[in-house]
Design an enzyme around this catalytic site. Structure first.
Site, mmCIF file in Angstrom:
data_model
loop_
_atom_site.group_PDB
_atom_site.id
_atom_site.type_symbol
_atom_site.label_atom_id
_atom_site.label_comp_id
_atom_site.label_asym_id
_atom_site.label_seq_id
_atom_site.Cartn_x
_atom_site.Cartn_y
_atom_site.Cartn_z
ATOM 1 N NE ARG A 46 -0.364 1.719 3.562
ATOM 2 C CZ ARG A 46 0.773 2.321 3.662
ATOM 3 N NH1 ARG A 46 1.826 1.920 4.148
ATOM 4 N NH2 ARG A 46 0.536 3.575 3.679
ATOM 5 N N GLY A 47 0.101 2.568 -0.152
ATOM 6 C CA GLY A 47 1.002 3.549 -0.167
ATOM 7 C C GLY A 47 1.373 3.862 -1.758
ATOM 8 C CB ALA A 48 0.355 6.981 -3.718
ATOM 9 N NE ARG A 81 -6.134 0.916 -2.358
ATOM 10 C CZ ARG A 81 -5.498 1.439 -1.022
ATOM 11 N NH1 ARG A 81 -4.078 1.255 -1.032
ATOM 12 N NH2 ARG A 81 -6.242 2.227 -0.215
ATOM 13 C CD GLN A 179 -3.669 2.812 6.541
ATOM 14 O OE1 GLN A 179 -4.101 3.142 7.748
ATOM 15 N NE2 GLN A 179 -4.105 2.629 5.538
ATOM 16 C CG ASP A 220 -2.891 8.274 -1.844
ATOM 17 O OD1 ASP A 220 -2.852 8.945 -0.621
ATOM 18 O OD2 ASP A 220 -2.635 7.165 -1.969
ATOM 19 C CE LYS A 231 -5.388 5.675 4.099
ATOM 20 N NZ LYS A 231 -6.479 4.884 3.363
HETATM 21 O O1 MRU Z 1 -4.686 3.323 1.966
HETATM 22 P P1 MRU Z 1 -3.100 3.593 1.675
HETATM 23 O O2 MRU Z 1 -2.567 3.093 2.983
HETATM 24 O O3 MRU Z 1 -2.515 2.899 0.527
HETATM 25 O O4 MRU Z 1 -3.234 5.184 1.861
HETATM 26 C C1 MRU Z 1 -1.655 5.748 1.778
HETATM 27 C C2 MRU Z 1 -1.618 7.300 2.001
HETATM 28 O O5 MRU Z 1 -2.850 7.830 2.086
HETATM 29 C C3 MRU Z 1 -0.213 7.460 1.891
HETATM 30 O O6 MRU Z 1 -0.455 8.600 2.812
HETATM 31 C C4 MRU Z 1 0.054 8.255 0.645
HETATM 32 O O7 MRU Z 1 -0.094 7.005 -0.292
HETATM 33 C C5 MRU Z 1 1.222 8.761 0.488
HETATM 34 S S1 MRU Z 1 2.534 7.564 0.613
HETATM 35 C C6 MRU Z 1 3.876 8.068 0.455
#
Ligand code: MRU
Length: 330
Positions: A46-48, A81, A179, A220, A231
């Site tokens: 997870r995470g962009a 996603r 998270q 994201d 998030k």
């Molecule tokens: O749902 P997630 O855990 O994938 O969401 C991630 C986030 O919102 C992070 O803040 C975002 O991707 C930035 S990560 C460098």
């Protein structure tokens, strides 16, 4: 050892299963695009930026084991996603290399390198902003786990800490999937960066009473006008930071900037299963008859952003559109 969210391992994409952290270190080895799509959807990764890199390797796996059709593979991986634009940037980077007859795996490796290198530069670019801060608030996990290595919001924190800044990090727990409490706290604890996990509801208190003097988060998807998705809960933190004149920074690699999108109004917001809200660690909290709503992201207007921390330095929202026009995509 630095944390790595994923790596290529003898014909497979290896992922640190982020659902299991911090309790257990479990590595999943994926050998098909379908397995990668499933892992992204279930948030094993997870995470962009990290899902962008996973998407790139998913394409490389499709070229080996099927579907050997770039358009079908891109559709499969892209349907997982909707919010993080990085996913589509990563898929497209390999899709165009594949179409041009290049080795898709080499293209995926190059994409990973580009993301890692950009996050490294975000750390150096952003550290001076935090050099004199004492309390820094962050939301969700925008660390190495979310980006393969380094992080976005956590990269400047890491560099400032290494340079001797006396930072204390307030970590929003980040309901519903925690998270912050599980992943950001794990990364900070490994590196002995002083921090405390706080309930999401406590952030406003620390912003108002002066304990927090800077906020830094990841993103994201960032529109040309500086509106950005991150998030769920980020919007509230930005409004409260603005009300209390606390600077609010958004750190992101260029792969997170969506130059096709003029504002945040049309950013797609993922709605996830209500069970994530109704249950905690597999245990039902709410009455059986209750339903939940579960938007995974929110959109924060650019007026609340003090500056974006990019691999090429600090950019004010009003300068963003011009910077994006001057810079080649990615
Ligand atoms: O749902 P997630 O855990 O994938 O969401 C991630 C986030 O919102 C992070 O803040 C975002 O991707 C930035 S990560 C460098």
């Amino acid at each position: 050892m630095p944390v790595r969210a994923l790596w290529w391992d003898r014909g497979a994409l290896a992922l640190l299963d982020q659902r299991e952290l911090p309790g257990r270190t479990v590595v999943r080895r994926l050998r098909s695009a379908a397995q990668v799509a499933d892992a992204i959807r279930r948030m094993v990764v997870r995470g962009a930026p990290a899902i962008g890199v996973a998407g790139a390797y998913g394409m490389a796996l499709a070229a080996r084991s099927g579907p050997k059709d770039p358009a079908r593979a891109a559709e499969l991986l892209g349907s997982t996603r909707p919010t993080a634009v990085d996913l589509f940037v990563g898929i497209d980077a390999v899709r165009s290399a594949w179409a041009a007859g290049e080795d898709p795996l080499e293209a995926a490796h190059r994409y990973r390198e580009r993301v890692v290198e950009q996050c490294h530069r975000i750390g150096t670019a952003g550290a001076p902003l935090l050099a004199r801060a004492h309390g820094v608030l962050t939301h969700c996990n925008a660390g190495a786990l979310a980006t393969v290595e380094w992080g976005t919001a956590l990269a400047p924190i890491r560099v400032a800490h290494d340079r001797g800044a006396e930072l204390f990090v307030f970590v929003d727990e980040t309901r519903p999937l925690l998270q912050g409490a599980r992943l950001t706290a794990w990364e900070l604890a490994r590196e002995r960066i002083p921090h405390a996990v706080i309930a999401d509801n406590a952030a406003g208190h620390y912003l108002r009473t002066g304990a927090v003097d800077a906020v830094i988060v990841g993103a994201d998807r960032i529109a040309r006008n500086g509106d950005f998705a991150n998030k769920i809960g980020t919007y509230e933190k930005a409004v409260v930071a603005h009300e209390n004149r606390v600077p609010f920074y958004v750190a992101a690699p260029w792969t997170t900037f969506d130059r096709q999108r003029s504002s945040g109004a049309t950013i797609p917001v993922e709605e996830r299963s209500g069970d994530e809200v109704l249950e905690l660690a597999g245990r039902r909290l709410a009455p059986p008859a209750s339903r939940a709503r579960n938007p995974a992201f929110d959109v924060t207007p650019a007026k609340y952003v003090t500056a974006f921390v990019t691999p090429d330095g600090v950019v004010r929202p009003r300068e963003l559109a011009t910077r994006l026009r001057r810079r080649t995509p990615g």
